[in-house]
Write a protein that holds these residues in place. Structure first.
Motif, PDB file in Angstrom:
ATOM      1  N   PRO A 116      10.317 -55.192 -21.580  1.00 11.83           N
ATOM      2  CA  PRO A 116      10.848 -55.876 -20.387  1.00 11.83           C
ATOM      3  C   PRO A 116       9.789 -56.666 -19.627  1.00 11.83           C
ATOM      4  O   PRO A 116      10.083 -57.719 -19.062  1.00 11.83           O
ATOM      5  CB  PRO A 116      11.398 -54.721 -19.544  1.00 11.83           C
ATOM      6  CG  PRO A 116      11.680 -53.630 -20.513  1.00 11.83           C
ATOM      7  CD  PRO A 116      10.636 -53.755 -21.573  1.00 11.83           C
ATOM      8  N   SER A 117       8.561 -56.158 -19.595  1.00 12.56           N
ATOM      9  CA  SER A 117       7.502 -56.867 -18.872  1.00 12.56           C
ATOM     10  C   SER A 117       7.213 -58.241 -19.469  1.00 12.56           C
ATOM     11  O   SER A 117       6.735 -59.140 -18.767  1.00 12.56           O
ATOM     12  CB  SER A 117       6.218 -56.022 -18.877  1.00 12.56           C
ATOM     13  OG  SER A 117       5.823 -55.714 -20.205  1.00 12.56           O
ATOM     14  N   LEU A 118       7.502 -58.412 -20.761  1.00 10.06           N
ATOM     15  CA  LEU A 118       7.314 -59.716 -21.400  1.00 10.06           C
ATOM     16  C   LEU A 118       8.492 -60.638 -21.165  1.00 10.06           C
ATOM     17  O   LEU A 118       8.337 -61.849 -21.031  1.00 10.06           O
ATOM     18  CB  LEU A 118       7.087 -59.516 -22.909  1.00 10.06           C
ATOM     19  CG  LEU A 118       6.912 -60.779 -23.757  1.00 10.06           C
ATOM     20  CD1 LEU A 118       5.640 -61.516 -23.348  1.00 10.06           C
ATOM     21  CD2 LEU A 118       6.868 -60.417 -25.237  1.00 10.06           C
ATOM     22  N   VAL A 120      10.715 -60.511 -18.552  1.00 13.84           N
ATOM     23  CA  VAL A 120      11.182 -60.677 -17.184  1.00 13.84           C
ATOM     24  C   VAL A 120      10.870 -62.068 -16.633  1.00 13.84           C
ATOM     25  O   VAL A 120      11.668 -62.632 -15.874  1.00 13.84           O
ATOM     26  CB  VAL A 120      10.587 -59.571 -16.281  1.00 13.84           C
ATOM     27  CG1 VAL A 120       9.076 -59.710 -16.160  1.00 13.84           C
ATOM     28  CG2 VAL A 120      11.254 -59.586 -14.915  1.00 13.84           C
ATOM     29  N   THR A 121       9.741 -62.657 -17.028  1.00 10.14           N
ATOM     30  CA  THR A 121       9.383 -63.982 -16.496  1.00 10.14           C
ATOM     31  C   THR A 121      10.338 -65.067 -16.987  1.00 10.14           C
ATOM     32  O   THR A 121      10.891 -65.819 -16.161  1.00 10.14           O
ATOM     33  CB  THR A 121       7.926 -64.333 -16.854  1.00 10.14           C
ATOM     34  OG1 THR A 121       7.046 -63.360 -16.272  1.00 10.14           O
ATOM     35  CG2 THR A 121       7.571 -65.717 -16.333  1.00 10.14           C
ATOM     36  N   LYS A 147      18.838 -56.375 -22.431  1.00 11.57           N
ATOM     37  CA  LYS A 147      17.933 -55.394 -23.024  1.00 11.57           C
ATOM     38  C   LYS A 147      18.684 -54.301 -23.764  1.00 11.57           C
ATOM     39  O   LYS A 147      18.276 -53.866 -24.851  1.00 11.57           O
ATOM     40  CB  LYS A 147      17.065 -54.783 -21.920  1.00 11.57           C
ATOM     41  CG  LYS A 147      16.253 -53.574 -22.348  1.00 11.57           C
ATOM     42  CD  LYS A 147      15.613 -52.902 -21.162  1.00 11.57           C
ATOM     43  CE  LYS A 147      14.976 -51.571 -21.555  1.00 11.57           C
ATOM     44  NZ  LYS A 147      14.425 -50.854 -20.373  1.00 11.57           N
ATOM     45  N   GLU A 208      16.429 -48.067 -14.867  1.00  8.99           N
ATOM     46  CA  GLU A 208      15.649 -49.280 -15.090  1.00  8.99           C
ATOM     47  C   GLU A 208      14.879 -49.679 -13.834  1.00  8.99           C
ATOM     48  O   GLU A 208      15.356 -49.553 -12.710  1.00  8.99           O
ATOM     49  CB  GLU A 208      16.575 -50.414 -15.517  1.00  8.99           C
ATOM     50  CG  GLU A 208      15.897 -51.466 -16.369  1.00  8.99           C
ATOM     51  CD  GLU A 208      15.034 -52.400 -15.567  1.00  8.99           C
ATOM     52  OE1 GLU A 208      14.030 -52.885 -16.107  1.00  8.99           O
ATOM     53  OE2 GLU A 208      15.383 -52.651 -14.406  1.00  8.99           O
ATOM     54  N   VAL A 210      11.871 -52.467 -14.090  1.00  8.06           N
ATOM     55  CA  VAL A 210      11.173 -53.754 -14.150  1.00  8.06           C
ATOM     56  C   VAL A 210      12.060 -54.905 -13.697  1.00  8.06           C
ATOM     57  O   VAL A 210      11.685 -55.695 -12.818  1.00  8.06           O
ATOM     58  CB  VAL A 210      10.646 -54.008 -15.578  1.00  8.06           C
ATOM     59  CG1 VAL A 210      10.014 -55.400 -15.664  1.00  8.06           C
ATOM     60  CG2 VAL A 210       9.629 -52.943 -15.964  1.00  8.06           C
ATOM     61  N   TYR A 211      13.250 -55.024 -14.276  1.00  3.61           N
ATOM     62  CA  TYR A 211      14.121 -56.149 -13.934  1.00  3.61           C
ATOM     63  C   TYR A 211      14.599 -56.068 -12.484  1.00  3.61           C
ATOM     64  O   TYR A 211      14.653 -57.080 -11.776  1.00  3.61           O
ATOM     65  CB  TYR A 211      15.325 -56.186 -14.865  1.00  3.61           C
ATOM     66  CG  TYR A 211      14.980 -56.546 -16.291  1.00  3.61           C
ATOM     67  CD1 TYR A 211      14.350 -57.752 -16.590  1.00  3.61           C
ATOM     68  CD2 TYR A 211      15.271 -55.686 -17.338  1.00  3.61           C
ATOM     69  CE1 TYR A 211      14.027 -58.083 -17.889  1.00  3.61           C
ATOM     70  CE2 TYR A 211      14.954 -56.012 -18.645  1.00  3.61           C
ATOM     71  CZ  TYR A 211      14.336 -57.205 -18.915  1.00  3.61           C
ATOM     72  OH  TYR A 211      14.017 -57.543 -20.204  1.00  3.61           O
ATOM     73  N   SER A 214      11.861 -57.045 -10.084  1.00  4.01           N
ATOM     74  CA  SER A 214      11.503 -58.464 -10.142  1.00  4.01           C
ATOM     75  C   SER A 214      12.588 -59.366  -9.581  1.00  4.01           C
ATOM     76  O   SER A 214      12.292 -60.455  -9.064  1.00  4.01           O
ATOM     77  CB  SER A 214      11.213 -58.861 -11.601  1.00  4.01           C
ATOM     78  OG  SER A 214      10.183 -58.074 -12.148  1.00  4.01           O
TER      79      SER A 214
END
Length: 274
Positions: A116-118, A120-121, A147, A208, A210-211, A214
């Protein structure tokens, strides 16, 4: 299998279960300790005097019901979108085999590799361009669904593979359409496997971070996974409060597993003898 072998397997299973469940036990134990007793040497494996006020403190300082409600809304939305879209995809991958289907299955598997960190941007930029950030909760549900969808497809495909083709063919002979046979015959027979996949998807949506962190900036819409960071201070970490919060956060999911344990076992063993 001899009696000694059965006893040995039982002992090994109990040891593995104890190792697996120990972090959960330590979470509940720490939530009932004082800040000083958490770092006692040697460690205290039983609470001397349970500090139930730790739970009262987090319910007073953190809006637990709101956080849990936000997590529930996100998890239910993710589960519904994933099940509706993923069931048809999994069925197609289970019933039709050719080079294109194998390539699609490989692509679905590769999507699970991306963290997810990859992702999310680019998701954030795309949602901003599409104007979805104006509804951050819905945007977060869509991002998490992207995801969980490949994971659900892989798991539920195995459930569809256990349904005999002959049943569908009989339904088609009786005048049902392909869609009608799918809804009336295949889905009910694959329900246990779909239930397991949906339950795992629900857990991923419920936990969850990360998303949601952000995309959702409004504190009123943030899920419980973000609310836990309120107890992480620059110079101090209130571990007993964090563990009390985590116990409150995790217990509903554990209760769901206990309630659905029979269906979970049936879903995990479906097709094992095929």
């Amino acid at each position: 299998m001899t009696k000694r072998a059965e006893v040995t397997l039982l002992v090994v299973a109990v040891i593995l279960a104890a190792i697996y469940l120990f972090p959960l036990y330590w979470m509940y134990l720490t939530s009932l300790k004082t800040q000083s007793s958490i770092f006692a040497v040697p460690p205290e494996f039983l609470p001397g005097t349970p500090q139930w006020q730790n739970y009262a403190t987090i319910w007073a300082l953190a809006d637990i019901p709101r956080y849990l409600w936000n997590s529930l809304v996100i998890a239910v939305g993710v589960t519904l979108i994933t099940v509706v879209l993923g069931s048809g995809c999994a069925y197609v991958l289970a019933r039709y085999r050719n080079g294109w289907i194998d390539a699609a299955l490989f692509a679905v598997l590769m999507l699970q590799v991306l963290p997810p960190s990859l992702m999310v941007t680019p998701i954030f930029v795309g949602f901003s361009w599409a104007g979805l950030l104006d509804t951050p909760r819905f945007a977060s549900v869509l991002a998490i669904s992207a995801k969980t969808l490949p994971f659900f497809v892989i798991l539920s495909r195995a459930a569809f593979l256990t349904v005999p083709r002959e049943l569908e063919e009989a339904a088609l002979v009786d005048g049902n359409s392909r869609a009608g046979a799918f809804v009336m015959i295949v889905l009910p027979l694959a329900r246990n496997g779909i239930l397991i996949a949906a339950l795992i998807v629900f857990m991923q949506g419920f936990g969850e971070y990360v998303y949601s962190a952000s995309i959702i900036a409004d504190n009123r819409l943030q899920p419980a996974s973000i609310g836990m960071t309120n107890y992480l201070q620059p110079n101090q970490v209130n571990w007993n409060a964090i563990m009390a919060y985590a116990a409150t956060y995790v217990t509903p999911v554990l209760a769901l597993f206990v309630i659905l344990q029979r269906q979970i076992v049936n879903g995990l063993t479906a097709g094992a003898l095929k």
